[in-house]
Scaffold this active site. Structure first.
Site, PDB file in Angstrom:
ATOM      1  N   SER A  26       0.901  -1.464   0.159  1.00  0.00           N
ATOM      2  CA  SER A  26       0.203   0.243   0.108  1.00  0.00           C
ATOM      3  C   SER A  26       1.237   1.014   0.164  1.00  0.00           C
ATOM      4  O   SER A  26       0.138   2.319  -0.345  1.00  0.00           O
ATOM      5  CB  SER A  26      -0.955  -0.060   1.151  1.00  0.00           C
ATOM      6  N   LYS A  66       0.493   4.430   7.133  1.00  0.00           N
ATOM      7  CA  LYS A  66       0.027   5.401   5.266  1.00  0.00           C
ATOM      8  C   LYS A  66       0.582   7.194   5.579  1.00  0.00           C
ATOM      9  O   LYS A  66       1.163   6.614   6.773  1.00  0.00           O
ATOM     10  CB  LYS A  66      -1.633   5.917   6.463  1.00  0.00           C
TER      11      LYS A  66
END
Length: 178
Positions: A39, A82
């Site tokens: 990701s 993230k």
């Protein structure tokens, strides 16, 4: 015999000090974590080992583009990594694959692609006073604030900031935060 007991007690005291110091460092200063998944490609890769800085945010607030680690709410001992995109009080929306903050397109430069699915950010998402909107750099292969299972992240959920990549050795170094 007294000498042996004295020596043994000295060793036990030294071990207790090392254990206590290790606990304090891991709890308050930094800890190692491993990236699992794609990701955050191309910034971070599956299998990268990082040191997470847990002390900076005790003195300052997280900033846009910081890469942060936080626990996944639905699975114990699972952490997400993230990039912060939206800050407290801002309105985030994804239109035609691009991120808009307060109606202005965000200027991003870390190799991401146009998003295919805006998720909950298809409509404007206004962040509260302690909320952050996070996205993975590999936008079409990331569970992030666009999904209901992750959603916005609260300030107290942020474990720390990705600081140094320690493995693989060929990529050793401080992590760039845009």
């Amino acid at each position: 015999m007294k000498g042996i007991i004295k020596e043994l007690l000295a060793w036990l005291a030294m071990i207790a000090v090392v254990v206590a110091a290790t606990y304090l460092v891991v709890t308050f200063v930094g800890q190692r974590t491993q990236v699992s998944g794609e990701s955050m490609e191309t910034t971070l890769s599956d299998g990268d080992h990082l040191i997470v800085d847990k002390i900076s945010y005790r003195f300052r607030d997280p900033e846009r583009y910081d890469i942060v680690v936080f626990p996944y709410r639905l699975e114990e001992n699972t952490y997400y990594i993230k990039r912060i995109i939206g800050l407290p009080g801002e309105t985030v929306q994804i239109v035609d694959g691009y991120v808009y903050i307060n109606g202005i397109q965000l200027d991003e430069h870390y190799g991401n692609e146009i998003m295919e699915k805006p998720g909950i950010a298809a409509e404007p998402v206004t962040l509260g006073e302690d909320e952050y909107f996070v996205l993975g750099d590999n936008r079409n292969n990331s569970q992030d604030s666009r999904t209901v299972s992750v959603g916005v992240i609260h300030r107290n959920e942020i474990l720390g900031r990705a600081w140094v990549r320690i493995w693989p050795l060929s990529d050793f170094g401080v992590i760039k935060h845009e």
